[in-house]
Design a protein around this motif. Structure first.
Motif, PDB file in Angstrom:
ATOM      1  N   MET A   1       0.834  -1.201   0.000  1.00 55.93           N
ATOM      2  CA  MET A   1       0.000   0.000   0.000  1.00 55.93           C
ATOM      3  C   MET A   1       0.870   1.253   0.000  1.00 55.93           C
ATOM      4  SD  MET A   1      -3.183  -0.652  -0.275  1.00 55.93           S
ATOM      5  CE  MET A   1      -3.960   0.856   0.253  1.00 55.93           C
ATOM      6  N   LYS A   2       2.053   1.181   0.624  1.00 55.60           N
ATOM      7  CA  LYS A   2       2.945   2.338   0.663  1.00 55.60           C
ATOM      8  C   LYS A   2       3.400   2.703  -0.740  1.00 55.60           C
ATOM      9  CE  LYS A   2       7.027   4.442   2.588  1.00 55.60           C
ATOM     10  NZ  LYS A   2       6.791   5.550   1.726  1.00 55.60           N
ATOM     11  N   VAL A   3       3.822   1.702  -1.508  1.00 51.68           N
ATOM     12  CA  VAL A   3       4.259   1.965  -2.879  1.00 51.68           C
ATOM     13  C   VAL A   3       3.089   2.502  -3.697  1.00 51.68           C
ATOM     14  CG1 VAL A   3       5.161   0.930  -4.996  1.00 51.68           C
ATOM     15  CG2 VAL A   3       6.102   0.244  -2.785  1.00 51.68           C
ATOM     16  N   ALA A   4       1.924   1.891  -3.552  1.00 53.02           N
ATOM     17  CA  ALA A   4       0.737   2.366  -4.278  1.00 53.02           C
ATOM     18  C   ALA A   4       0.416   3.807  -3.896  1.00 53.02           C
ATOM     19  CB  ALA A   4      -0.455   1.456  -3.992  1.00 53.02           C
ATOM     20  N   ALA A   5       0.482   4.113  -2.603  1.00 59.66           N
ATOM     21  CA  ALA A   5       0.190   5.475  -2.141  1.00 59.66           C
ATOM     22  C   ALA A   5       1.205   6.474  -2.669  1.00 59.66           C
ATOM     23  CB  ALA A   5       0.144   5.518  -0.616  1.00 59.66           C
ATOM     24  N   ASP A   6       2.476   6.081  -2.731  1.00 59.25           N
ATOM     25  CA  ASP A   6       3.509   6.975  -3.258  1.00 59.25           C
ATOM     26  C   ASP A   6       3.275   7.264  -4.739  1.00 59.25           C
ATOM     27  OD1 ASP A   6       4.738   7.062  -0.786  1.00 59.25           O
ATOM     28  OD2 ASP A   6       6.340   5.664  -1.322  1.00 59.25           O
ATOM     29  N   VAL A   7       3.008   6.231  -5.517  1.00 57.38           N
ATOM     30  CA  VAL A   7       2.824   6.405  -6.954  1.00 57.38           C
ATOM     31  C   VAL A   7       1.498   7.096  -7.257  1.00 57.38           C
ATOM     32  CG1 VAL A   7       2.601   5.195  -9.172  1.00 57.38           C
ATOM     33  CG2 VAL A   7       4.330   4.458  -7.528  1.00 57.38           C
ATOM     34  N   LEU A   8       0.461   6.772  -6.491  1.00 62.43           N
ATOM     35  CA  LEU A   8      -0.866   7.354  -6.728  1.00 62.43           C
ATOM     36  C   LEU A   8      -1.149   8.508  -5.765  1.00 62.43           C
ATOM     37  CD1 LEU A   8      -2.802   4.023  -7.264  1.00 62.43           C
ATOM     38  CD2 LEU A   8      -2.137   5.695  -9.008  1.00 62.43           C
ATOM     39  N   SER A   9      -0.119   9.291  -5.475  1.00 61.69           N
ATOM     40  CA  SER A   9      -0.280  10.431  -4.567  1.00 61.69           C
ATOM     41  C   SER A   9      -1.280  11.424  -5.152  1.00 61.69           C
ATOM     42  CB  SER A   9       1.074  11.123  -4.364  1.00 61.69           C
ATOM     43  OG  SER A   9       1.499  11.729  -5.589  1.00 61.69           O
ATOM     44  N   ASP A  10      -1.770  12.327  -4.314  1.00 63.30           N
ATOM     45  CA  ASP A  10      -2.706  13.351  -4.780  1.00 63.30           C
ATOM     46  C   ASP A  10      -2.109  14.134  -5.944  1.00 63.30           C
ATOM     47  OD1 ASP A  10      -4.424  12.567  -2.765  1.00 63.30           O
ATOM     48  OD2 ASP A  10      -3.951  14.263  -1.441  1.00 63.30           O
ATOM     49  N   GLU A  11      -0.844  14.484  -5.815  1.00 67.28           N
ATOM     50  CA  GLU A  11      -0.167  15.269  -6.862  1.00 67.28           C
ATOM     51  C   GLU A  11      -0.076  14.490  -8.178  1.00 67.28           C
ATOM     52  OE1 GLU A  11       4.133  17.475  -7.489  1.00 67.28           O
ATOM     53  OE2 GLU A  11       3.441  17.064  -5.452  1.00 67.28           O
ATOM     54  N   ASN A  12       0.264  13.199  -8.096  1.00 67.53           N
ATOM     55  CA  ASN A  12       0.367  12.397  -9.318  1.00 67.53           C
ATOM     56  C   ASN A  12      -0.996  12.154  -9.955  1.00 67.53           C
ATOM     57  OD1 ASN A  12       3.100  12.354  -8.942  1.00 67.53           O
ATOM     58  ND2 ASN A  12       3.220  10.199  -8.357  1.00 67.53           N
ATOM     59  N   ARG A  13      -2.029  11.949  -9.128  1.00 68.30           N
ATOM     60  CA  ARG A  13      -3.374  11.791  -9.687  1.00 68.30           C
ATOM     61  C   ARG A  13      -3.846  13.075 -10.352  1.00 68.30           C
ATOM     62  NH1 ARG A  13      -4.484   9.996  -4.726  1.00 68.30           N
ATOM     63  NH2 ARG A  13      -6.302  11.349  -4.530  1.00 68.30           N
ATOM     64  N   ALA A  14      -3.486  14.217  -9.779  1.00 65.52           N
ATOM     65  CA  ALA A  14      -3.832  15.505 -10.399  1.00 65.52           C
ATOM     66  C   ALA A  14      -3.128  15.642 -11.742  1.00 65.52           C
ATOM     67  CB  ALA A  14      -3.452  16.658  -9.471  1.00 65.52           C
ATOM     68  N   LEU A  15      -1.883  15.189 -11.818  1.00 66.85           N
ATOM     69  CA  LEU A  15      -1.146  15.230 -13.083  1.00 66.85           C
ATOM     70  C   LEU A  15      -1.818  14.325 -14.118  1.00 66.85           C
ATOM     71  CD1 LEU A  15       1.442  16.383 -14.427  1.00 66.85           C
ATOM     72  CD2 LEU A  15       2.583  14.284 -13.710  1.00 66.85           C
ATOM     73  N   LEU A  16      -2.238  13.141 -13.710  1.00 65.67           N
ATOM     74  CA  LEU A  16      -2.939  12.227 -14.619  1.00 65.67           C
ATOM     75  C   LEU A  16      -4.252  12.839 -15.112  1.00 65.67           C
ATOM     76  CD1 LEU A  16      -2.289   8.884 -12.726  1.00 65.67           C
ATOM     77  CD2 LEU A  16      -1.423   9.486 -14.987  1.00 65.67           C
ATOM     78  N   ARG A  17      -4.988  13.505 -14.221  1.00 68.36           N
ATOM     79  CA  ARG A  17      -6.235  14.182 -14.621  1.00 68.36           C
ATOM     80  C   ARG A  17      -5.946  15.285 -15.636  1.00 68.36           C
ATOM     81  NH1 ARG A  17      -7.649  13.548  -9.400  1.00 68.36           N
ATOM     82  NH2 ARG A  17      -6.861  15.585  -8.816  1.00 68.36           N
ATOM     83  N   THR A  18      -4.882  16.056 -15.387  1.00 66.34           N
ATOM     84  CA  THR A  18      -4.523  17.141 -16.305  1.00 66.34           C
ATOM     85  C   THR A  18      -4.180  16.578 -17.681  1.00 66.34           C
ATOM     86  OG1 THR A  18      -3.711  18.507 -14.478  1.00 66.34           O
ATOM     87  CG2 THR A  18      -2.941  19.080 -16.686  1.00 66.34           C
ATOM     88  N   ILE A  19      -3.455  15.470 -17.711  1.00 68.94           N
ATOM     89  CA  ILE A  19      -3.119  14.840 -18.993  1.00 68.94           C
ATOM     90  C   ILE A  19      -4.400  14.424 -19.708  1.00 68.94           C
ATOM     91  CG2 ILE A  19      -2.017  12.852 -20.100  1.00 68.94           C
ATOM     92  CD1 ILE A  19       0.010  12.910 -17.732  1.00 68.94           C
ATOM     93  N   ALA A  20      -5.298  13.771 -18.978  1.00 69.06           N
ATOM     94  CA  ALA A  20      -6.554  13.299 -19.585  1.00 69.06           C
ATOM     95  C   ALA A  20      -7.402  14.462 -20.096  1.00 69.06           C
ATOM     96  CB  ALA A  20      -7.334  12.461 -18.578  1.00 69.06           C
ATOM     97  N   GLU A  21      -7.425  15.551 -19.361  1.00 67.13           N
ATOM     98  CA  GLU A  21      -8.270  16.686 -19.730  1.00 67.13           C
ATOM     99  C   GLU A  21      -7.680  17.541 -20.842  1.00 67.13           C
ATOM    100  OE1 GLU A  21      -8.822  18.712 -16.022  1.00 67.13           O
ATOM    101  OE2 GLU A  21     -10.254  17.219 -15.281  1.00 67.13           O
ATOM    102  N   THR A  22      -6.365  17.781 -20.805  1.00 69.03           N
ATOM    103  CA  THR A  22      -5.754  18.726 -21.751  1.00 69.03           C
ATOM    104  C   THR A  22      -5.083  18.063 -22.939  1.00 69.03           C
ATOM    105  OG1 THR A  22      -3.633  18.834 -20.583  1.00 69.03           O
ATOM    106  CG2 THR A  22      -5.364  20.380 -19.880  1.00 69.03           C
ATOM    107  N   GLN A  23      -4.782  16.775 -22.825  1.00 68.28           N
ATOM    108  CA  GLN A  23      -4.096  16.030 -23.882  1.00 68.28           C
ATOM    109  C   GLN A  23      -2.909  16.813 -24.426  1.00 68.28           C
ATOM    110  OE1 GLN A  23      -7.171  14.940 -26.669  1.00 68.28           O
ATOM    111  NE2 GLN A  23      -8.144  13.592 -25.197  1.00 68.28           N
ATOM    112  N   PRO A  24      -1.909  17.072 -23.579  1.00 72.12           N
ATOM    113  CA  PRO A  24      -0.770  17.891 -23.985  1.00 72.12           C
ATOM    114  C   PRO A  24       0.040  17.233 -25.105  1.00 72.12           C
ATOM    115  CG  PRO A  24      -0.282  16.788 -21.930  1.00 72.12           C
ATOM    116  CD  PRO A  24      -1.739  16.530 -22.236  1.00 72.12           C
TER     117      PRO A  24
END
Length: 126
Positions: A43-66
């Motif tokens: 769960m620690k590794v999952a939490a590190d990789v899926l941190s709030d900041e990283n999930r926000a980055l994934l959302r930005t990628i999905a929304e803006t398609q840079p």
């Protein structure tokens, strides 16, 4: 934003993951369509990789398609080197694809919605 694919993520201890892979290889277990394709060993590794900041980055990628990592860095206000490092980590875990685009890489989020399955033992996964 269009509806995103739900990514199934599993958390299982390394030894149990190894048992699962061997059971699949022997033909003792056949993975189901809903089984996670992305696995973390804790769960620690999952939490590190899926941190709030990283999930926000994934959302930005999905929304803006840079078109590039530099464009994503500009969109988020972060340094391109830091965004690149994070994207490569997310790519290693199968959460992002990095597609060549001219002389740069174009990040593509595989999804922005996740279903997390925590298992303490190996197969079967129903």
């Amino acid at each position: 934003m269009k509806a995103s694919k739900v990514i199934a993520i599993g958390v299982m201890p390394q030894a149990k993951l190894r048992e699962r892979v061997l059971a699949i290889a022997r033909g003792d277990y056949r993975p189901q369509a809903r089984d996670p394709k992305i696995w973390f060993t804790s769960m620690k590794v999952a939490a590190d990789v899926l941190s709030d900041e990283n999930r926000a980055l994934l959302r930005t990628i999905a929304e803006t398609q840079p078109a590039s990592i530099a464009a994503l860095a500009a969109e988020t206000g972060k340094k391109a080197s830091r965004v690149s490092r994070t994207l490569h980590t997310l790519s290693r875990y199968g959460l992002v694809d990095l597609w060549p685009s001219g002389t740069s890489l174009r990040p593509v989020a595989k999804g922005a919605t996740y279903r997390i399955v925590v298992r303490e033992s190996g197969p079967p996964m129903n």
